[in-house]
Design a protein around this motif. Structure first.
Motif, PDB file in Angstrom:
ATOM      1  N   UNK A   1       0.851  -1.186   0.000  1.00  9.77           N
ATOM      2  CA  UNK A   1       0.000   0.000   0.000  1.00  9.77           C
ATOM      3  C   UNK A   1       0.887   1.237   0.000  1.00  9.77           C
ATOM      4  N   UNK A   2       0.389   2.339  -0.565  1.00  9.70           N
ATOM      5  CA  UNK A   2       1.203   3.555  -0.602  1.00  9.70           C
ATOM      6  C   UNK A   2       0.364   4.764  -0.186  1.00  9.70           C
ATOM      7  N   UNK A   3       1.067   5.808   0.251  1.00 15.53           N
ATOM      8  CA  UNK A   3       0.388   7.054   0.615  1.00 15.53           C
ATOM      9  C   UNK A   3       1.381   8.219   0.483  1.00 15.53           C
ATOM     10  N   UNK A   4       0.856   9.406   0.243  1.00 12.58           N
ATOM     11  CA  UNK A   4       1.734  10.579   0.237  1.00 12.58           C
ATOM     12  C   UNK A   4       1.706  11.273   1.609  1.00 12.58           C
ATOM     13  N   UNK A   5       0.961  10.693   2.556  1.00 10.54           N
ATOM     14  CA  UNK A   5       0.808  11.303   3.872  1.00 10.54           C
ATOM     15  C   UNK A   5       1.561  10.471   4.931  1.00 10.54           C
ATOM     16  N   UNK A   6       2.688  11.011   5.424  1.00  7.89           N
ATOM     17  CA  UNK A   6       3.503  10.267   6.397  1.00  7.89           C
ATOM     18  C   UNK A   6       2.702   9.890   7.642  1.00  7.89           C
ATOM     19  N   UNK A   7       1.852  10.802   8.109  1.00  6.68           N
ATOM     20  CA  UNK A   7       1.062  10.561   9.319  1.00  6.68           C
ATOM     21  C   UNK A   7       0.149   9.354   9.132  1.00  6.68           C
ATOM     22  N   UNK A   8      -0.451   9.265   7.955  1.00  4.57           N
ATOM     23  CA  UNK A   8      -1.318   8.127   7.610  1.00  4.57           C
ATOM     24  C   UNK A   8      -0.575   6.802   7.724  1.00  4.57           C
ATOM     25  N   UNK A   9       0.674   6.825   7.247  1.00  2.00           N
ATOM     26  CA  UNK A   9       1.476   5.594   7.252  1.00  2.00           C
ATOM     27  C   UNK A   9       1.784   5.159   8.684  1.00  2.00           C
ATOM     28  N   UNK A  10       1.994   6.122   9.560  1.00  2.00           N
ATOM     29  CA  UNK A  10       2.390   5.787  10.931  1.00  2.00           C
ATOM     30  C   UNK A  10       1.237   5.130  11.698  1.00  2.00           C
ATOM     31  N   UNK A  11       0.005   5.593  11.424  1.00  2.01           N
ATOM     32  CA  UNK A  11      -1.152   5.035  12.136  1.00  2.01           C
ATOM     33  C   UNK A  11      -1.216   3.539  11.861  1.00  2.01           C
ATOM     34  N   UNK A  12      -1.402   2.742  12.896  1.00  3.74           N
ATOM     35  CA  UNK A  12      -1.527   1.271  12.806  1.00  3.74           C
ATOM     36  C   UNK A  12      -0.242   0.508  12.504  1.00  3.74           C
ATOM     37  N   UNK A  13       0.900   1.208  12.440  1.00  2.00           N
ATOM     38  CA  UNK A  13       2.148   0.470  12.169  1.00  2.00           C
ATOM     39  C   UNK A  13       2.765  -0.020  13.476  1.00  2.00           C
ATOM     40  N   UNK A  14       3.208  -1.293  13.487  1.00  2.00           N
ATOM     41  CA  UNK A  14       3.973  -1.793  14.641  1.00  2.00           C
ATOM     42  C   UNK A  14       5.425  -1.379  14.513  1.00  2.00           C
ATOM     43  N   UNK A  15       5.853  -1.259  13.238  1.00  2.00           N
ATOM     44  CA  UNK A  15       7.250  -0.937  12.968  1.00  2.00           C
ATOM     45  C   UNK A  15       7.302   0.183  11.939  1.00  2.00           C
ATOM     46  N   UNK A  16       8.094   1.201  12.272  1.00  2.00           N
ATOM     47  CA  UNK A  16       8.233   2.352  11.386  1.00  2.00           C
ATOM     48  C   UNK A  16       9.676   2.380  10.891  1.00  2.00           C
ATOM     49  N   UNK A  17       9.868   2.399   9.570  1.00  2.00           N
ATOM     50  CA  UNK A  17      11.236   2.419   9.052  1.00  2.00           C
ATOM     51  C   UNK A  17      11.487   3.769   8.390  1.00  2.00           C
ATOM     52  N   UNK A  18      12.429   4.521   8.965  1.00  2.00           N
ATOM     53  CA  UNK A  18      12.719   5.862   8.449  1.00  2.00           C
ATOM     54  C   UNK A  18      13.789   5.731   7.383  1.00  2.00           C
TER      55      UNK A  18
END
Ligand SMILES: NC(=O)c1ccc[n+]([C@@H]2O[C@H](COP(=O)([O-])OP(=O)(O)OC[C@H]3O[C@@H](n4cnc5c(N)ncnc54)[C@H](OP(=O)(O)O)[C@@H]3O)[C@@H](O)[C@H]2O)c1
Length: 275
Positions: free
Chosen positions: A52-69
């Motif tokens: 899945x993809x998004x242009x909104x970083x905040x959207x991506x963070x919601x519901x993630x167990x792991x965030x890769x910067x």
């Protein structure tokens, strides 16, 4: 393979390599989201891997167990400050691949108290032959360490260090290291052409010799020094060449080169970590 839901912030080369590796390892692409301002880049990654993809970083963070910067170090501060409220609310494991950004700086930008793993991968990760060193902050659990390791292992070998400052030496060795070997390849190829070999033959023999030597060194139980001695007969051609390299100060040059890279890594971290 890990059952976690992963969010990548930045969907460039390194994120693309990790996503490819994870999906080929069997990670469910519907449990990976990639965020990036570049829609063309996102479309390509979605087509290739099904994430899945998004242009909104905040959207991506919601519901993630792991965030890769996985953004460039120069933009990480702005990106981290932008997602800090969501990170504080969701409390994911945060993994950074950004060269030269120290954990203390990133913690401050993210609001503090974050389970943070800092990693230093290298470019051969793009073909699944990377070497990544990881360092875990005190907030990281044993399970989160395993998760971080399994993600980075999808693009090659992994190793942990206990002392974060060792990542400057890692940067000098495996981070910048592929370029040292490319330079040696260039020099050998050029020398062979000067000795009369056709360009394509010189290139092919150089590359295959590098590959063969690396594979032998990896697959053998012997140290590289032993393998070298074994192909160096007294009075022979290799002995003459090695003596020329030793007399020319090859070891001292490599020591100086790695020290210079190490010191530059410290300097860049000081610069990039400024609030
Ligand atoms: N490539 C390697 O072999 C390697 C090795 C070791 C460490 N690393 C680290 O990996 C990180 C990424 O490197 P890379 O080579 O993958 O760089 P890259 O290909 O430029 O990828 C970074 C991506 O982040 C995107 N981006 C920029 N601003 C953003 C924002 N505000 N929010 C979300 N995404 C944003 C960029 O989009 P735009 O192109 O539109 O700006 C780009 O697609 C770096 O920190 C680097 O130090 C890479």
């Amino acid at each position: 393979m890990t059952p976690s839901t992963l969010a990548f912030i930045g969907a460039g080369n390194m994120a693309g390599s990790l996503i490819n590796g994870l999906v080929s390892d069997g990670h469910d692409p519907s449990r990976i989201v990639a965020a990036d301002p570049d829609e063309t880049q996102l479309a390509a990654i979605a087509r290739r891997t099904g994430v899945r993809t998004t242009t909104d970083n905040g959207d991506a963070v919601a519901n993630a167990d792991v965030l890769i910067l996985a953004v460039k170090p120069q933009v990480l501060q702005a990106v981290a400050r932008g997602i800090a409220p969501r990170v504080q609310a969701a409390r994911p494991l945060v993994i950074t691949v950004a060269a030269g950004i120290r954990e203390a700086a990133l913690q401050e930008w993210l609001g503090g108290g974050v389970a943070l793993v800092r990693t230093m991968p290298n470019t051969p990760a793009m073909i699944g032959a990377g070497a990544t060193v990881l360092h875990a902050g005190p907030e990281v659990s044993a399970e989160q360490r395993d998760t971080a390791e399994s993600i980075l292992r999808s693009v090659g070998l992994t190793r942990w260090v206990d002392d974060e400052s060792q990542l400057d030496a890692v940067t000098a060795l495996s981070g910048s290291g592929p370029a040292y070997f490319f330079l040696v390849m260039e020099a050998m190829e050029q020398a062979a052409i000067q000795l009369g070999l056709p360009v394509d033959t010189a290139r092919l023999l150089t590359l295959q010799t590098a590959l063969g030597a690396a594979r032998m060194a990896i697959e053998s139980d012997e140290e590289p020094a032993t393998l070298r001695r074994r192909v160096t007969s007294p009075g022979g051609t290799t002995e003459r060449a090695i003596a020329t390299l030793e007399d020319g100060g090859l070891r001292r040059l490599f020591a100086e080169a790695l020290t210079a890279a190490h010191d530059r890594s410290v300097e860049l971290s000081d610069l990039l970590g400024r609030a």
